[in-house]
Design a protein around this motif. Structure first.
Motif: not given
Length: 299
Positions: A171-180, A272-280
């Motif tokens: 759900p968090l990733v989906a929200s981040a992608l939808a925002a982008r 940007r926070a979700v993308e960075s978190g997943l990359r970490a």
């Protein structure tokens, strides 16, 4: 002197570009750095450590005795784009480029004080100074530039996000992608952006009190650039009892101080926070991932 790459550089290049690409360059780095210094007639004081995540930085003196910094980066990290951005800013809010033309992939820069960044200031003062410095960088890009756009960069970053299969994070990733996706349907402005602006990228200088280093330049809206600053000192926010409300207040406060749409800043901060978190997380930096994803969930 020996130009041994700092551990942080070795780790970060491998994480970002893969060992297959980064490894051969790191093996050649001592030779490349020595050649770059000799080509310019530089006397090397020392290699800065822990240093940056995409380049080796050596503190040097030019032939006339002027202190400077030599930044040696791999071509795949696009030092040519950093050079173009620094040349366009011409010392306005950023470290001054000391060469008119490229001699190689290295950059010769005005020497700042790497041990004194905005992170040495109390948080409120640091954010105020950061906002003032960032405002100077937001200018029209040069004509015929080669910088990628925010839409292009975030589309590339979105690919591994769409591929992740953690049901709890879905759900968090989906929200981040939808925002982008929503944010990139319109482009309210095309400004030259730093691309990786945060408190540790703003150093004390002689020519000006605070100057920015280490851009990963691109063009797009200011809200994207400001989003990285919102989560600065995320570990302190997470540890605070009122961290969640403080994070949301920071979005509104920074948006107001720099005349940015708070809704757009919120969306880019989330992405940007979700993308960075997943990359970490993918790189095994579990503590960083946990902090970033919790911060994103608060938004």
């Amino acid at each position: 002197m020996a130009f041994e790459p700092p551990e942080r550089l070795v780790r970060a290049l491998g994480e970002t570009y893969g060992d297959t690409l980064a490894g051969p360059w790191l093996d050649r780095l001592p030779e490349l750095a020595e050649e770059s210094a000799a080509r310019r007639g530089l006397a090397v004081d020392r290699v800065q450590a822990p240093g940056g995540r995409s380049s080796l930085v050596a503190l040097v003196h030019r032939p006339d005795g002027t202190p400077a910094a030599l930044k040696v980066a791999p071509s795949f990290a696009r030092p040519d784009l950093e050079r173009a951005a620094l040349a366009h800013w011409n010392g306005w809010g950023a470290a001054q480029l000391l060469e008119d033309e490229a001699r190689d992939d290295a950059l010769l820069l005005e020497r700042l004080h790497p041990e004194v960044s905005l992170r040495s200031l109390p948080e409120a003062k640091a954010l105020l100074e950061a906002a003032g410095t960032m405002r100077r960088l937001w200018v029209e890009p040069p004509g015929g530039h080669a910088f990628e756009t925010v839409a292009e960069r975030t589309e590339r970053q979105s690919e591994p996000m769409r591929a992740q299969r953690d049901a709890e994070l879905a759900p968090l990733v989906a929200s981040a992608l939808a925002a982008r996706d929503e944010l990139t349907t319109s482009a309210p402005e095309l400004m030259l952006l730093h691309g990786n602006f945060r408190q540790s990228k703003v150093l004390s200088g002689e020519r000006a009190t605070w100057l920015t280093v280490g851009p990963e330049p691109l063009v797009g809206e200011r809200a994207y650039d400001l989003a990285r600053l919102v989560r600065d000192r995320v570990e302190d926010l997470i540890a605070a009892p009122s961290g969640a409300s403080a994070a949301r207040r920071r979005v509104n406060k920074l948006a107001d101080s720099l005349d940015v749409d708070p809704a757009r800043l919120h969306g880019w901060t989330l992405f940007r926070a979700v993308e960075s978190g997943l990359r970490a997380r993918a790189a095994g930096r579990d503590r960083d991932a946990e902090l970033l994803l919790e911060f994103a969930d608060w938004l």
